[in-house]
Design an enzyme around this catalytic site. Structure first.
Site, PDB file in Angstrom:
ATOM      1  CD  GLU A  54      26.308  -0.705   4.190  1.00 29.24           C
ATOM      2  OE1 GLU A  54      25.850  -0.626   3.232  1.00 29.24           O
ATOM      3  OE2 GLU A  54      25.602  -0.865   5.247  1.00 29.24           O
ATOM      4  CE  LYS A  56      24.917  -0.639   8.912  1.00 26.48           C
ATOM      5  NZ  LYS A  56      24.023  -1.683   8.866  1.00 26.48           N
ATOM      6  CE  LYS A 115      22.898   1.295   1.821  1.00 27.48           C
ATOM      7  NZ  LYS A 115      22.949   0.474   3.107  1.00 27.48           N
ATOM      8  CD  GLU A 160      17.381   0.908   0.824  1.00 25.89           C
ATOM      9  OE1 GLU A 160      18.662   0.858   0.627  1.00 25.89           O
ATOM     10  OE2 GLU A 160      17.010   1.405   1.718  1.00 25.89           O
ATOM     11  CG  ASN A 181      16.757  -2.095   3.517  1.00 25.47           C
ATOM     12  OD1 ASN A 181      17.129  -2.878   4.311  1.00 25.47           O
ATOM     13  ND2 ASN A 181      17.204  -0.769   3.844  1.00 25.47           N
ATOM     14  CD  GLU A 211      19.603  -2.484  -0.393  1.00 26.98           C
ATOM     15  OE1 GLU A 211      19.581  -2.050  -1.557  1.00 26.98           O
ATOM     16  OE2 GLU A 211      19.427  -1.508   0.578  1.00 26.98           O
ATOM     17  CB  SER A 212      19.275  -4.826   5.577  1.00 24.65           C
ATOM     18  OG  SER A 212      19.552  -3.696   5.187  1.00 24.65           O
TER      19      SER A 212
HETATM   20  O1  LIG Z   1      21.669  -0.217   9.682  1.00 21.48           O
HETATM   21  C1  LIG Z   1      20.949   0.433  10.274  1.00 21.48           C
HETATM   22  O2  LIG Z   1      21.030   0.571  11.647  1.00 21.48           O
HETATM   23  C2  LIG Z   1      20.233   1.618   9.496  1.00 21.48           C
HETATM   24  C3  LIG Z   1      19.470   2.408  10.561  1.00 21.48           C
HETATM   25  C4  LIG Z   1      18.571   3.428   9.700  1.00 21.48           C
HETATM   26  C5  LIG Z   1      18.628   3.529   8.361  1.00 21.48           C
HETATM   27  C6  LIG Z   1      19.454   2.565   7.663  1.00 21.48           C
HETATM   28  C7  LIG Z   1      20.183   1.869   8.253  1.00 21.48           C
HETATM   29  N1  LIG Z   1      20.895   1.016   7.538  1.00 21.48           N
HETATM   30  C8  LIG Z   1      21.265   0.936   6.096  1.00 21.48           C
HETATM   31  C9  LIG Z   1      21.512  -0.017   5.456  1.00 21.48           C
HETATM   32  O3  LIG Z   1      20.922  -0.333   4.522  1.00 21.48           O
HETATM   33  C10 LIG Z   1      22.394  -1.056   5.816  1.00 21.48           C
HETATM   34  O4  LIG Z   1      23.530  -0.849   6.162  1.00 21.48           O
HETATM   35  C11 LIG Z   1      22.680  -2.285   4.790  1.00 21.48           C
HETATM   36  O5  LIG Z   1      21.813  -2.725   4.107  1.00 21.48           O
HETATM   37  C12 LIG Z   1      23.451  -3.554   5.451  1.00 21.48           C
HETATM   38  O6  LIG Z   1      22.793  -3.777   6.560  1.00 21.48           O
HETATM   39  P1  LIG Z   1      23.127  -5.059   7.586  1.00 21.48           P
HETATM   40  O7  LIG Z   1      23.751  -6.234   6.865  1.00 21.48           O
HETATM   41  O8  LIG Z   1      22.106  -5.452   8.102  1.00 21.48           O
HETATM   42  O9  LIG Z   1      24.253  -4.190   8.300  1.00 21.48           O
END
Ligand SMILES: O=C(O)c1ccccc1NCC(=O)[C@H](O)[C@H](O)COP(=O)(O)O
Length: 268
Positions: A54, A56, A115, A160, A181, A211-212
């Site tokens: 991502e 980001k 996204k 999601e 997520n 995810e995340s």
């Molecule tokens: O990433 C955040 O801080 C966030 C806060 C509020 C709503 C959504 C958020 N993230 C969106 C996502 O789904 C993530 O960017 C994506 O899954 C990647 O997650 P990560 O690997 O933990 O950065």
């Protein structure tokens, strides 16, 4: 399913308020999409863990931001073996834009996920992408119509979910690409056990993405062992904490490779 102010973190409420105001596209798009499942199959064939890396630049849970050229970051992720990319198009809380997505998609040949926090059909028309994210919690009863509207335009909709109720809604809407997520958008806590508890409920016909919160190769293996066909990874690849005063951070290609090679012999 509802999204009252009480059950959302303030940052997420702010994201949703901004999303409601964001305009859609002027004309309906028609996309010739790159297949996400083919990209995952190609990665598996090469022995790479299928990773959606991502772009980001920042987020409500990130300290600082990365100001490197997103196209350079995207190319580095592909060089690191990413099967697909995710590009934030949310401008106010994530530093993204539709123009960034347009530039990235023109520069790479892997599928690109848009996204964002889409809440209306016309917002699908803001920019072409191969995959669009629809967050079950935020679109509620409009989910079946938005899934159909996305498919009508040629997008592959990724739905999601974070709970059993949302998973049931995604399956009832005909989703064949589901992301669980691990981040709770109510509290912004991350718990990888979320994926582990929902994955057994997902039928085999569905392509399932964790995810995340995946921050180490061991966690990538943990999600794969729990049934993830692919992993969506942002922060650990962007490594914003390692950025210098110019907003340039760690080696995104090497960061991506740590995850795409997580199941290769010799990895720890
Ligand atoms: O990433 C955040 O801080 C966030 C806060 C509020 C709503 C959504 C958020 N993230 C969106 C996502 O789904 C993530 O960017 C994506 O899954 C990647 O997650 P990560 O690997 O933990 O950065």
């Amino acid at each position: 399913m509802n999204t009252t102010s009480d059950d959302l973190a303030p940052a997420v409420r702010s994201i949703l308020d901004a999303a409601a105001e964001r305009p859609g596209g002027d004309e309906r798009v028609s996309v010739d999409a790159r297949s996400l499942s083919d990209a995952f199959a190609d990665a598996e064939r090469d022995g790479r863990v299928p990773v959606i890396a991502e772009v980001k630049p920042t987020s409500p849970t990130t300290d600082g931001s990365r100001d490197d050229d997103p196209v350079e970051l995207a190319e580095a992720m592909v060089a690191g073996g990413a099967a697909a990319l995710s590009v934030l198009t949310e401008p106010e809380h994530f530093g993204g834009s539709v123009e960034t997505l347009r530039r990235v998609r023109a520069a790479v040949d892997v599928p690109v996920l848009r996204k964002d926090f889409l809440v209306r059909e016309d917002q699908l028309d803001a920019v072409e992408a191969d995959v669009v994210l629809l967050i079950a919690r935020f679109v509620g009863d409009d989910l079946p119509d938005l899934v159909a509207a996305a498919r009508d335009r040629g997008f592959q909709p990724l739905v999601e979910v974070h709970s059993r109720e949302e998973l049931a809604a995604a399956l009832a809407a005909g989703a064949d690409l589901v992301g669980v997520n691990n981040r709770d958008l109510g509290k912004l806590d991350v718990d990888l056990a979320t994926f582990e508890s929902l994955a057994p409920e997902v039928p085999d016909r569905v392509t399932l993405i964790a995810e995340s919160g995946i921050s180490t190769p061991a966690e990538a293996r943990r999600m794969r062992a729990a049934g993830a066909d692919a992993l969506l990874i942002g922060s650990a690849i962007m490594d914003a904490e390692g950025t210098d005063a110019a907003g340039t951070g760690g080696d995104v290609s090497a960061n991506t490779r740590r995850f795409t090679s997580a199941e290769s012999e010799g990895d720890v």
